[in-house]
Design a protein around this motif. Structure first.
Motif, PDB file in Angstrom:
ATOM      1  N   ARG A 110       0.830  -1.204   0.000  1.00  0.00           N
ATOM      2  CA  ARG A 110       0.000   0.000   0.000  1.00  0.00           C
ATOM      3  C   ARG A 110       0.871   1.263   0.000  1.00  0.00           C
ATOM      4  O   ARG A 110       0.519   2.272  -0.624  1.00  0.00           O
ATOM      5  CB  ARG A 110      -0.932  -0.021   1.213  1.00  0.00           C
ATOM      6  CG  ARG A 110      -1.984  -1.141   1.140  1.00  0.00           C
ATOM      7  CD  ARG A 110      -3.052  -0.959   2.217  1.00  0.00           C
ATOM      8  NE  ARG A 110      -3.982  -2.064   2.232  1.00  0.00           N
ATOM      9  CZ  ARG A 110      -4.992  -2.237   1.368  1.00  0.00           C
ATOM     10  NH1 ARG A 110      -5.165  -1.343   0.402  1.00  0.00           N
ATOM     11  NH2 ARG A 110      -5.805  -3.276   1.474  1.00  0.00           N
TER      12      ARG A 110
ATOM     13  N   ALA B 134       2.066   1.748  -3.490  1.00  0.00           N
ATOM     14  CA  ALA B 134       0.973   2.212  -4.347  1.00  0.00           C
ATOM     15  C   ALA B 134       0.628   3.669  -4.064  1.00  0.00           C
ATOM     16  O   ALA B 134       0.407   4.460  -4.986  1.00  0.00           O
ATOM     17  CB  ALA B 134      -0.241   1.320  -4.122  1.00  0.00           C
ATOM     18  N   ARG B 135       0.611   4.049  -2.797  1.00  0.00           N
ATOM     19  CA  ARG B 135       0.279   5.434  -2.447  1.00  0.00           C
ATOM     20  C   ARG B 135       1.346   6.402  -2.956  1.00  0.00           C
ATOM     21  O   ARG B 135       1.043   7.455  -3.512  1.00  0.00           O
ATOM     22  CB  ARG B 135       0.120   5.543  -0.927  1.00  0.00           C
ATOM     23  CG  ARG B 135      -0.330   6.943  -0.466  1.00  0.00           C
ATOM     24  CD  ARG B 135      -0.550   7.001   1.029  1.00  0.00           C
ATOM     25  NE  ARG B 135       0.698   6.792   1.764  1.00  0.00           N
ATOM     26  CZ  ARG B 135       0.957   5.719   2.476  1.00  0.00           C
ATOM     27  NH1 ARG B 135       0.056   4.749   2.557  1.00  0.00           N
ATOM     28  NH2 ARG B 135       2.112   5.596   3.112  1.00  0.00           N
TER      29      ARG B 135
ATOM     30  N   THR C 214       1.173   6.882  -6.693  1.00  0.00           N
ATOM     31  CA  THR C 214       0.067   7.754  -7.103  1.00  0.00           C
ATOM     32  C   THR C 214       0.378   9.212  -6.796  1.00  0.00           C
ATOM     33  O   THR C 214       0.144  10.119  -7.610  1.00  0.00           O
ATOM     34  CB  THR C 214      -1.213   7.322  -6.380  1.00  0.00           C
ATOM     35  OG1 THR C 214      -1.487   5.958  -6.699  1.00  0.00           O
ATOM     36  CG2 THR C 214      -2.394   8.173  -6.788  1.00  0.00           C
TER      37      THR C 214
ATOM     38  N   SER D  78      -2.527   0.912  -7.889  1.00  0.00           N
ATOM     39  CA  SER D  78      -2.353   2.369  -7.776  1.00  0.00           C
ATOM     40  C   SER D  78      -2.459   2.979  -9.169  1.00  0.00           C
ATOM     41  O   SER D  78      -2.412   2.267 -10.175  1.00  0.00           O
ATOM     42  CB  SER D  78      -0.984   2.698  -7.165  1.00  0.00           C
ATOM     43  OG  SER D  78       0.038   2.271  -8.044  1.00  0.00           O
TER      44      SER D  78
END
Length: 493
Positions: free
Chosen positions: A54, A57-58, A61, A147
Protein backbone atom coordinates in the motif's frame (compact mmCIF):
# COMPACT_ATOMS: atom_id res chain seq x y z
CA UNK A 1 5.78 -63.10 26.46
CA UNK A 2 6.80 -60.88 29.33
CA UNK A 3 7.67 -57.27 28.64
CA UNK A 4 11.31 -56.27 29.24
CA UNK A 5 10.00 -53.59 31.63
CA UNK A 6 8.54 -56.34 33.83
CA UNK A 7 12.09 -57.29 34.86
CA UNK A 8 12.80 -53.81 36.17
CA UNK A 9 12.16 -52.74 39.73
CA UNK A 10 9.13 -50.66 40.64
CA UNK A 11 11.29 -47.55 40.98
CA UNK A 12 12.90 -48.11 37.58
CA UNK A 13 9.54 -48.70 35.88
CA UNK A 14 8.13 -45.56 37.48
CA UNK A 15 11.19 -43.56 36.37
CA UNK A 16 10.89 -44.85 32.78
CA UNK A 17 7.16 -44.07 32.68
CA UNK A 18 7.66 -40.57 34.12
CA UNK A 19 10.57 -39.87 31.74
CA UNK A 20 8.62 -41.00 28.68
CA UNK A 21 5.55 -39.02 29.73
CA UNK A 22 7.68 -35.91 30.26
CA UNK A 23 9.40 -36.43 26.92
CA UNK A 24 6.08 -36.73 25.08
CA UNK A 25 4.48 -33.77 26.84
CA UNK A 26 7.55 -31.58 26.43
CA UNK A 27 7.89 -32.53 22.76
CA UNK A 28 4.23 -31.70 22.18
CA UNK A 29 4.65 -28.39 24.00
CA UNK A 30 7.81 -27.59 22.05
CA UNK A 31 6.08 -28.36 18.76
CA UNK A 32 3.17 -26.11 19.73
CA UNK A 33 5.52 -23.30 20.82
CA UNK A 34 7.59 -23.58 17.64
CA UNK A 35 4.46 -23.57 15.49
CA UNK A 36 3.01 -20.64 17.42
CA UNK A 37 6.16 -18.55 17.00
CA UNK A 38 6.39 -19.45 13.31
CA UNK A 39 2.72 -18.64 12.65
CA UNK A 40 2.98 -15.39 14.59
CA UNK A 41 6.03 -14.27 12.59
CA UNK A 42 4.39 -15.29 9.31
CA UNK A 43 1.24 -13.35 10.22
CA UNK A 44 3.42 -10.33 11.02
CA UNK A 45 5.28 -10.78 7.70
CA UNK A 46 1.99 -10.90 5.75
CA UNK A 47 0.79 -7.75 7.48
CA UNK A 48 4.10 -6.05 6.71
CA UNK A 49 3.93 -7.12 3.05
CA UNK A 50 0.43 -5.74 2.63
CA UNK A 51 1.45 -2.49 4.32
CA UNK A 52 4.52 -2.10 2.10
CA UNK A 53 2.41 -2.77 -1.00
CA UNK A 54 0.00 0.00 0.00
CA UNK A 55 2.90 2.36 0.74
CA UNK A 56 4.38 1.76 -2.72
CA UNK A 57 0.97 2.21 -4.35
CA UNK A 58 0.28 5.43 -2.45
CA UNK A 59 3.71 6.92 -3.21
CA UNK A 60 3.41 5.99 -6.86
CA UNK A 61 0.07 7.75 -7.10
CA UNK A 62 1.23 10.83 -5.23
CA UNK A 63 4.43 11.25 -7.22
CA UNK A 64 3.15 10.53 -10.67
CA UNK A 65 4.56 7.00 -10.60
CA UNK A 66 8.19 7.63 -11.50
CA UNK A 67 10.03 9.19 -8.57
CA UNK A 68 9.19 6.30 -6.23
CA UNK A 69 9.35 3.53 -8.75
CA UNK A 70 12.78 4.56 -9.94
CA UNK A 71 14.06 4.22 -6.39
CA UNK A 72 11.78 1.28 -5.60
CA UNK A 73 14.66 -1.15 -5.10
CA UNK A 74 15.13 0.40 -1.68
CA UNK A 75 11.93 -1.31 -0.43
CA UNK A 76 12.62 -3.88 2.34
CA UNK A 77 10.62 -6.76 0.80
CA UNK A 78 10.82 -8.22 -2.73
CA UNK A 79 8.27 -6.58 -5.06
CA UNK A 80 7.12 -6.41 -8.67
CA UNK A 81 5.09 -3.68 -10.43
CA UNK A 82 2.76 -4.46 -13.39
CA UNK A 83 1.52 -1.89 -15.86
CA UNK A 84 -2.17 -1.69 -16.88
CA UNK A 85 -1.53 -4.49 -19.43
CA UNK A 86 0.06 -6.83 -16.86
CA UNK A 87 3.60 -6.36 -18.10
CA UNK A 88 6.28 -6.08 -15.35
CA UNK A 89 7.78 -2.60 -15.50
CA UNK A 90 9.84 -2.71 -12.34
CA UNK A 91 11.00 -5.45 -9.98
CA UNK A 92 13.46 -5.88 -7.17
CA UNK A 93 15.59 -8.83 -6.12
CA UNK A 94 15.02 -11.73 -6.35
CA UNK A 95 12.47 -11.17 -9.16
CA UNK A 96 15.35 -10.06 -11.40
CA UNK A 97 17.09 -13.41 -11.11
CA UNK A 98 14.04 -15.70 -10.71
CA UNK A 99 11.06 -16.59 -12.84
CA UNK A 100 7.73 -17.82 -11.54
CA UNK A 101 6.13 -21.13 -12.51
CA UNK A 102 2.91 -20.21 -14.32
CA UNK A 103 1.65 -16.64 -14.23
CA UNK A 104 0.19 -15.92 -10.77
CA UNK A 105 0.71 -12.14 -11.04
CA UNK A 106 -2.24 -10.56 -12.83
CA UNK A 107 -3.17 -6.87 -13.11
CA UNK A 108 -5.92 -5.58 -10.87
CA UNK A 109 -9.40 -5.53 -12.43
CA UNK A 110 -10.54 -2.15 -13.80
CA UNK A 111 -13.55 -2.20 -11.44
CA UNK A 112 -11.45 -2.81 -8.32
CA UNK A 113 -12.42 -0.86 -5.19
CA UNK A 114 -9.87 1.43 -3.50
CA UNK A 115 -9.35 -1.20 -0.79
CA UNK A 116 -8.81 -4.03 -3.24
CA UNK A 117 -6.01 -6.48 -2.52
CA UNK A 118 -5.29 -10.04 -3.50
CA UNK A 119 -3.30 -12.93 -2.03
CA UNK A 120 -1.58 -15.32 -4.45
CA UNK A 121 0.89 -18.19 -4.33
CA UNK A 122 4.01 -18.02 -6.46
CA UNK A 123 6.60 -20.73 -7.07
CA UNK A 124 10.05 -19.56 -8.18
CA UNK A 125 12.63 -21.16 -10.41
CA UNK A 126 16.10 -19.99 -11.53
CA UNK A 127 16.54 -18.03 -14.72
CA UNK A 128 19.13 -19.30 -17.13
CA UNK A 129 22.60 -18.05 -16.31
CA UNK A 130 21.73 -16.87 -12.81
CA UNK A 131 22.93 -18.19 -9.45
CA UNK A 132 20.63 -20.18 -7.25
CA UNK A 133 19.27 -18.44 -4.13
CA UNK A 134 16.88 -19.10 -1.23
CA UNK A 135 13.76 -18.61 -3.34
CA UNK A 136 14.67 -21.32 -5.84
CA UNK A 137 12.16 -24.16 -5.96
CA UNK A 138 9.97 -22.76 -3.18
CA UNK A 139 6.44 -21.40 -3.08
CA UNK A 140 5.66 -18.08 -1.40
CA UNK A 141 2.71 -15.85 -0.70
CA UNK A 142 2.42 -12.42 -2.35
CA UNK A 143 0.01 -9.55 -1.69
CA UNK A 144 -1.10 -7.31 -4.52
CA UNK A 145 -2.70 -3.83 -4.49
CA UNK A 146 -3.24 -1.27 -7.24
CA UNK A 147 -2.35 2.37 -7.78
CA UNK A 148 -2.62 5.04 -10.47
CA UNK A 149 0.52 6.36 -12.04
CA UNK A 150 1.25 8.58 -15.02
CA UNK A 151 4.10 10.14 -16.93
CA UNK A 152 6.15 12.37 -14.73
CA UNK A 153 6.94 15.89 -16.00
CA UNK A 154 10.53 15.17 -15.11
CA UNK A 155 10.63 12.32 -17.62
CA UNK A 156 8.42 13.20 -20.61
CA UNK A 157 9.97 10.45 -22.77
CA UNK A 158 9.38 7.70 -20.24
CA UNK A 159 7.69 4.44 -21.30
CA UNK A 160 5.29 4.79 -18.43
CA UNK A 161 1.74 5.42 -19.48
CA UNK A 162 -1.11 6.75 -17.36
CA UNK A 163 -3.35 4.06 -15.94
CA UNK A 164 -3.89 1.49 -13.23
CA UNK A 165 -0.71 -0.21 -12.01
CA UNK A 166 -0.57 -3.28 -9.72
CA UNK A 167 2.05 -3.73 -7.01
CA UNK A 168 2.89 -7.21 -5.59
CA UNK A 169 5.05 -7.59 -2.48
CA UNK A 170 6.43 -11.04 -1.59
CA UNK A 171 5.98 -12.56 1.89
CA UNK A 172 9.13 -14.50 2.78
CA UNK A 173 9.39 -16.98 5.71
CA UNK A 174 13.03 -16.17 6.42
CA UNK A 175 12.32 -14.05 9.52
CA UNK A 176 9.98 -16.72 10.91
CA UNK A 177 12.54 -19.45 10.25
CA UNK A 178 15.22 -17.41 11.97
CA UNK A 179 12.97 -16.93 14.99
CA UNK A 180 12.21 -20.64 15.40
CA UNK A 181 15.84 -21.60 14.78
CA UNK A 182 16.69 -19.64 17.93
CA UNK A 183 14.31 -21.92 19.85
CA UNK A 184 15.55 -25.18 18.33
CA UNK A 185 18.86 -25.35 20.22
CA UNK A 186 17.46 -24.91 23.77
CA UNK A 187 14.51 -27.16 22.97
CA UNK A 188 16.70 -29.93 21.53
CA UNK A 189 18.86 -29.89 24.65
CA UNK A 190 16.26 -28.93 27.26
CA UNK A 191 13.58 -31.52 26.47
CA UNK A 192 15.78 -34.63 26.93
CA UNK A 193 17.39 -33.02 29.98
CA UNK A 194 13.97 -32.33 31.50
CA UNK A 195 12.87 -35.93 30.80
CA UNK A 196 16.00 -37.28 32.48
CA UNK A 197 15.53 -34.94 35.45
CA UNK A 198 11.91 -35.99 35.94
CA UNK A 199 12.87 -39.68 35.59
CA UNK A 200 15.55 -39.24 38.27
CA UNK A 201 13.16 -37.43 40.61
CA UNK A 202 10.52 -40.14 40.04
CA UNK A 203 13.04 -42.86 40.79
CA UNK A 204 14.18 -41.19 44.02
CA UNK A 205 10.61 -40.41 45.08
CA UNK A 206 9.49 -43.99 44.43
CA UNK A 207 12.40 -45.37 46.45
CA UNK A 208 11.49 -43.06 49.31
CA UNK A 209 7.79 -43.93 49.02
CA UNK A 210 8.55 -47.66 49.05
CA UNK A 211 10.84 -47.40 52.07
CA UNK A 212 7.97 -48.06 54.54
CA UNK A 213 7.00 -51.15 52.54
CA UNK A 214 10.56 -52.42 52.76
CA UNK A 215 10.48 -51.81 56.51
CA UNK A 216 7.23 -53.79 56.75
CA UNK A 217 8.74 -56.61 54.69
CA UNK A 218 11.85 -56.70 56.87
CA UNK A 219 9.77 -56.91 60.04
CA UNK A 220 7.54 -59.63 58.62
CA UNK A 221 10.62 -61.63 57.60
CA UNK A 222 11.75 -61.95 61.23
CA UNK A 223 8.33 -62.60 62.76
CA UNK A 224 8.13 -66.28 63.56
CA UNK A 225 5.97 -68.64 65.57
CA UNK A 226 7.63 -67.55 68.79
CA UNK A 227 7.59 -63.82 67.96
CA UNK A 228 3.94 -63.19 67.16
CA UNK A 229 3.94 -60.25 69.58
CA UNK A 230 5.99 -58.13 67.17
CA UNK A 231 4.27 -55.65 64.85
CA UNK A 232 5.20 -53.89 61.63
CA UNK A 233 5.90 -50.13 61.69
CA UNK A 234 2.97 -47.88 60.76
CA UNK A 235 3.87 -44.74 58.71
CA UNK A 236 2.47 -41.36 59.70
CA UNK A 237 0.91 -40.54 56.34
CA UNK A 238 -2.58 -42.07 56.23
CA UNK A 239 -2.36 -43.48 52.73
CA UNK A 240 -2.53 -46.96 51.18
CA UNK A 241 0.72 -48.01 52.90
CA UNK A 242 -0.70 -46.85 56.24
CA UNK A 243 -3.82 -48.94 55.67
CA UNK A 244 -1.73 -51.94 54.62
CA UNK A 245 0.39 -51.67 57.78
CA UNK A 246 -2.71 -51.37 59.99
CA UNK A 247 -4.31 -54.37 58.25
CA UNK A 248 -1.09 -56.35 58.62
CA UNK A 249 -0.95 -55.61 62.35
CA UNK A 250 -4.63 -56.56 62.70
CA UNK A 251 -3.85 -59.84 60.95
CA UNK A 252 -0.91 -60.42 63.28
CA UNK A 253 -3.22 -59.71 66.24
CA UNK A 254 -5.62 -62.37 65.00
CA UNK A 255 -2.78 -64.80 64.41
CA UNK A 256 -1.43 -64.20 67.91
CA UNK A 257 -4.86 -64.72 69.43
CA UNK A 258 -5.35 -67.84 67.32
CA UNK A 259 -1.95 -69.19 68.37
CA UNK A 260 -2.73 -68.52 72.05
CA UNK A 261 -6.11 -70.20 71.68
CA UNK A 262 -4.50 -73.14 69.91
CA UNK A 263 -1.90 -73.56 72.64
CA UNK A 264 -4.61 -73.29 75.27
CA UNK A 265 -6.77 -75.75 73.36
CA UNK A 266 -3.92 -78.27 73.14
CA UNK A 267 -3.18 -77.88 76.84
CA UNK A 268 -6.85 -78.25 77.80
CA UNK A 269 -7.32 -81.22 75.47
CA UNK A 270 -4.25 -82.90 76.95
CA UNK A 271 -5.60 -82.29 80.44
CA UNK A 272 -9.01 -83.70 79.50
CA UNK A 273 -7.48 -86.77 77.89
CA UNK A 274 -5.21 -87.42 80.85
CA UNK A 275 -8.04 -88.23 83.30
CA UNK A 276 -9.79 -91.04 81.37
CA UNK A 277 -6.47 -92.45 80.16
CA UNK A 278 -5.10 -92.45 83.72
CA UNK A 279 -8.30 -94.07 85.04
CA UNK A 280 -8.22 -96.71 82.30
CA UNK A 281 -4.55 -97.45 82.89
CA UNK A 282 -4.97 -97.71 86.65
CA UNK A 283 -7.94 -100.03 86.28
CA UNK A 284 -6.08 -102.31 83.89
CA UNK A 285 -2.85 -102.32 85.91
CA UNK A 286 -4.65 -103.21 89.14
CA UNK A 287 -6.60 -105.97 87.44
CA UNK A 288 -3.49 -107.41 85.80
CA UNK A 289 -1.45 -107.21 89.02
CA UNK A 290 -3.93 -109.39 90.90
CA UNK A 291 -5.83 -111.23 88.20
CA UNK A 292 -7.07 -113.92 90.61
CA UNK A 293 -8.82 -111.28 92.79
CA UNK A 294 -9.98 -108.97 89.98
CA UNK A 295 -13.66 -108.40 89.31
CA UNK A 296 -13.32 -108.64 85.56
CA UNK A 297 -16.88 -107.72 84.62
CA UNK A 298 -16.67 -104.58 86.76
CA UNK A 299 -13.18 -103.74 85.50
CA UNK A 300 -14.31 -104.20 81.93
CA UNK A 301 -17.34 -101.97 82.53
CA UNK A 302 -15.22 -99.18 84.02
CA UNK A 303 -12.77 -99.49 81.15
CA UNK A 304 -15.64 -99.25 78.68
CA UNK A 305 -16.90 -96.07 80.39
CA UNK A 306 -13.41 -94.55 80.10
CA UNK A 307 -13.14 -95.60 76.45
CA UNK A 308 -16.54 -94.09 75.65
CA UNK A 309 -15.48 -90.84 77.28
CA UNK A 310 -12.28 -90.89 75.26
CA UNK A 311 -14.25 -91.56 72.08
CA UNK A 312 -16.66 -88.71 72.77
CA UNK A 313 -13.80 -86.34 73.52
CA UNK A 314 -11.99 -87.43 70.35
CA UNK A 315 -15.15 -86.85 68.30
CA UNK A 316 -15.58 -83.40 69.82
CA UNK A 317 -11.96 -82.46 69.17
CA UNK A 318 -12.20 -83.72 65.59
CA UNK A 319 -15.30 -81.61 64.99
CA UNK A 320 -13.69 -78.46 66.38
CA UNK A 321 -10.60 -79.02 64.24
CA UNK A 322 -12.66 -79.54 61.09
CA UNK A 323 -12.82 -76.51 58.73
CA UNK A 324 -16.20 -74.94 58.13
CA UNK A 325 -16.12 -75.65 54.38
CA UNK A 326 -16.61 -79.37 55.10
CA UNK A 327 -20.11 -78.55 56.39
CA UNK A 328 -21.44 -77.25 53.09
CA UNK A 329 -24.85 -78.97 53.20
CA UNK A 330 -27.58 -76.54 52.19
CA UNK A 331 -30.70 -78.68 52.54
CA UNK A 332 -34.07 -77.57 53.83
CA UNK A 333 -34.34 -78.95 57.36
CA UNK A 334 -37.58 -79.01 59.37
CA UNK A 335 -36.34 -77.83 62.75
CA UNK A 336 -39.68 -78.57 64.40
CA UNK A 337 -39.63 -82.19 63.27
CA UNK A 338 -35.93 -82.49 64.15
CA UNK A 339 -36.58 -81.23 67.69
CA UNK A 340 -39.37 -83.76 68.20
CA UNK A 341 -37.20 -86.65 66.96
CA UNK A 342 -34.23 -85.64 69.14
CA UNK A 343 -36.39 -85.40 72.24
CA UNK A 344 -37.88 -88.82 71.45
CA UNK A 345 -34.34 -90.28 71.43
CA UNK A 346 -33.56 -88.65 74.79
CA UNK A 347 -36.71 -89.76 76.68
CA UNK A 348 -35.87 -93.45 77.13
CA UNK A 349 -32.58 -92.64 78.91
CA UNK A 350 -33.82 -89.70 81.00
CA UNK A 351 -36.02 -89.46 84.07
CA UNK A 352 -36.90 -85.85 83.27
CA UNK A 353 -40.11 -84.52 81.78
CA UNK A 354 -39.33 -83.12 78.32
CA UNK A 355 -41.87 -80.88 76.56
CA UNK A 356 -41.71 -79.82 72.91
CA UNK A 357 -43.67 -76.82 71.63
CA UNK A 358 -43.30 -76.43 67.88
CA UNK A 359 -45.31 -75.40 64.81
CA UNK A 360 -46.32 -77.85 62.12
CA UNK A 361 -43.19 -76.91 60.17
CA UNK A 362 -40.19 -74.60 60.65
CA UNK A 363 -37.71 -74.76 57.76
CA UNK A 364 -34.08 -73.70 57.93
CA UNK A 365 -31.17 -74.37 55.59
CA UNK A 366 -28.24 -76.47 56.71
CA UNK A 367 -27.00 -79.91 57.62
CA UNK A 368 -29.44 -82.26 59.35
CA UNK A 369 -26.70 -84.14 61.21
CA UNK A 370 -25.07 -80.92 62.47
CA UNK A 371 -28.35 -79.40 63.61
CA UNK A 372 -29.24 -82.67 65.34
CA UNK A 373 -25.93 -82.49 67.20
CA UNK A 374 -26.63 -78.88 68.23
CA UNK A 375 -29.99 -79.94 69.68
CA UNK A 376 -28.49 -82.98 71.40
CA UNK A 377 -25.72 -80.91 73.01
CA UNK A 378 -28.24 -78.37 74.31
CA UNK A 379 -30.48 -81.14 75.62
CA UNK A 380 -27.53 -82.96 77.24
CA UNK A 381 -26.47 -79.75 78.96
CA UNK A 382 -30.04 -79.12 80.14
CA UNK A 383 -30.38 -82.72 81.38
CA UNK A 384 -27.26 -82.35 83.53
CA UNK A 385 -28.64 -79.29 85.34
CA UNK A 386 -32.45 -79.67 85.24
CA UNK A 387 -34.37 -80.63 88.38
CA UNK A 388 -37.50 -82.13 86.84
CA UNK A 389 -38.35 -80.62 83.47
CA UNK A 390 -36.89 -79.46 80.14
CA UNK A 391 -38.84 -77.40 77.61
CA UNK A 392 -37.93 -77.16 73.91
CA UNK A 393 -39.68 -74.41 71.92
CA UNK A 394 -39.50 -73.76 68.16
CA UNK A 395 -40.99 -70.51 66.84
CA UNK A 396 -41.24 -69.43 63.21
CA UNK A 397 -41.46 -65.74 62.38
CA UNK A 398 -40.93 -63.39 59.46
CA UNK A 399 -37.22 -62.88 60.23
CA UNK A 400 -36.37 -66.54 60.86
CA UNK A 401 -36.74 -69.51 63.18
CA UNK A 402 -36.01 -69.45 66.91
CA UNK A 403 -35.03 -72.51 68.93
CA UNK A 404 -35.22 -72.28 72.73
CA UNK A 405 -34.12 -74.91 75.29
CA UNK A 406 -35.08 -74.21 78.91
CA UNK A 407 -34.47 -76.19 82.09
CA UNK A 408 -35.66 -75.72 85.66
CA UNK A 409 -32.22 -75.99 87.25
CA UNK A 410 -30.23 -73.47 89.23
CA UNK A 411 -29.63 -71.19 86.22
CA UNK A 412 -26.49 -69.42 85.00
CA UNK A 413 -25.01 -66.34 86.68
CA UNK A 414 -25.03 -63.32 84.32
CA UNK A 415 -21.24 -63.02 84.49
CA UNK A 416 -20.82 -66.57 83.16
CA UNK A 417 -23.32 -66.49 80.28
CA UNK A 418 -20.62 -65.96 77.72
CA UNK A 419 -17.84 -67.86 79.44
CA UNK A 420 -19.74 -71.16 79.29
CA UNK A 421 -19.35 -71.18 75.51
CA UNK A 422 -15.56 -71.27 75.81
CA UNK A 423 -13.92 -74.64 75.24
CA UNK A 424 -13.38 -76.87 78.32
CA UNK A 425 -15.31 -74.49 80.56
CA UNK A 426 -17.29 -75.98 83.46
CA UNK A 427 -19.09 -73.92 86.06
CA UNK A 428 -19.26 -76.94 88.38
CA UNK A 429 -15.93 -78.62 87.67
CA UNK A 430 -16.33 -81.73 89.81
CA UNK A 431 -20.00 -82.39 88.99
CA UNK A 432 -19.49 -81.97 85.22
CA UNK A 433 -16.40 -84.16 85.18
CA UNK A 434 -18.16 -86.89 87.14
CA UNK A 435 -21.09 -86.74 84.72
CA UNK A 436 -18.73 -87.42 81.85
CA UNK A 437 -18.82 -83.92 80.34
CA UNK A 438 -15.80 -82.57 78.50
CA UNK A 439 -16.74 -78.89 78.57
CA UNK A 440 -17.03 -78.85 74.75
CA UNK A 441 -20.76 -79.36 74.23
CA UNK A 442 -21.84 -75.70 74.31
CA UNK A 443 -18.76 -74.59 72.37
CA UNK A 444 -19.63 -77.10 69.63
CA UNK A 445 -23.29 -76.01 69.67
CA UNK A 446 -22.35 -72.37 69.13
CA UNK A 447 -19.87 -73.32 66.42
CA UNK A 448 -22.62 -75.24 64.57
CA UNK A 449 -24.96 -72.26 64.93
CA UNK A 450 -22.37 -69.90 63.47
CA UNK A 451 -21.73 -72.25 60.55
CA UNK A 452 -25.45 -72.05 59.76
CA UNK A 453 -25.55 -68.25 59.92
CA UNK A 454 -27.32 -68.36 63.30
CA UNK A 455 -26.63 -67.05 66.79
CA UNK A 456 -26.66 -68.94 70.09
CA UNK A 457 -26.59 -67.34 73.52
CA UNK A 458 -27.67 -67.87 77.09
CA UNK A 459 -30.70 -65.61 77.46
CA UNK A 460 -31.95 -63.91 80.60
CA UNK A 461 -34.37 -65.88 82.76
CA UNK A 462 -35.93 -64.92 86.11
CA UNK A 463 -34.10 -66.14 89.24
CA UNK A 464 -35.03 -69.69 90.22
CA UNK A 465 -36.37 -70.58 86.75
CA UNK A 466 -33.29 -72.29 85.38
CA UNK A 467 -31.24 -71.60 82.27
CA UNK A 468 -32.55 -70.60 78.83
CA UNK A 469 -30.54 -71.08 75.62
CA UNK A 470 -31.79 -69.32 72.47
CA UNK A 471 -30.65 -69.96 68.89
CA UNK A 472 -31.92 -67.71 66.06
CA UNK A 473 -31.71 -69.14 62.52
CA UNK A 474 -32.39 -67.39 59.22
CA UNK A 475 -35.58 -68.78 57.67
CA UNK A 476 -35.31 -71.38 54.94
CA UNK A 477 -38.44 -69.89 53.29
CA UNK A 478 -40.85 -67.02 54.01
CA UNK A 479 -43.16 -67.72 56.94
CA UNK A 480 -46.66 -68.82 55.90
CA UNK A 481 -49.93 -68.28 57.86
CA UNK A 482 -50.49 -72.06 57.99
CA UNK A 483 -47.28 -72.54 59.98
CA UNK A 484 -48.78 -70.80 63.00
CA UNK A 485 -50.87 -73.80 63.96
CA UNK A 486 -48.44 -75.64 66.27
CA UNK A 487 -48.33 -78.95 68.06
CA UNK A 488 -47.24 -79.69 71.61
CA UNK A 489 -45.60 -82.97 72.61
CA UNK A 490 -45.07 -84.05 76.19
CA UNK A 491 -42.74 -86.88 77.11
CA UNK A 492 -41.58 -88.23 80.42
CA UNK A 493 -40.95 -91.34 82.44
Amino acid sequence: MRSPLARLSTGARTAVAAGLATLLLAAAGAWWLRQYVYDSRMAAAEGQALTEARVIARDNTANGGISHVVHGDTVGLPYIVLDPHGVPVLMGDPFKSQSTVGHPFEPAPRTAAPSWHIKVKARFQDREGTARNRLSGNTFTAYGVYSYAGVSPAAPNSDWVPGQYTVYVLVTPFAAEAAVSVLDVPLDVGIPAAALLVAGIAWLSTRRALRPIDAIRSELAVIGENQLDRRVPVPRAKDAIFRMAVTTNDTLDRLERSAREQHRFVADASHELRSPIAALRTNLEVSLTHPEHADWPRATGEALIAVRRLQQLADDLLFLARPAEHDSADDLVDLADLATDTVTELVPVSSLRVTVRAPAQALVRGSTSRLRRLLRNLLDNAAKHAAREITVTVLEGESGVRLEVRDDGCGIPPADRERIFERFTRLDESRSRDAGGSGLGLAIARDIAHRHGATLHAAHSPPGQGARFVADFPAGRPASPDAASGVEANSGS
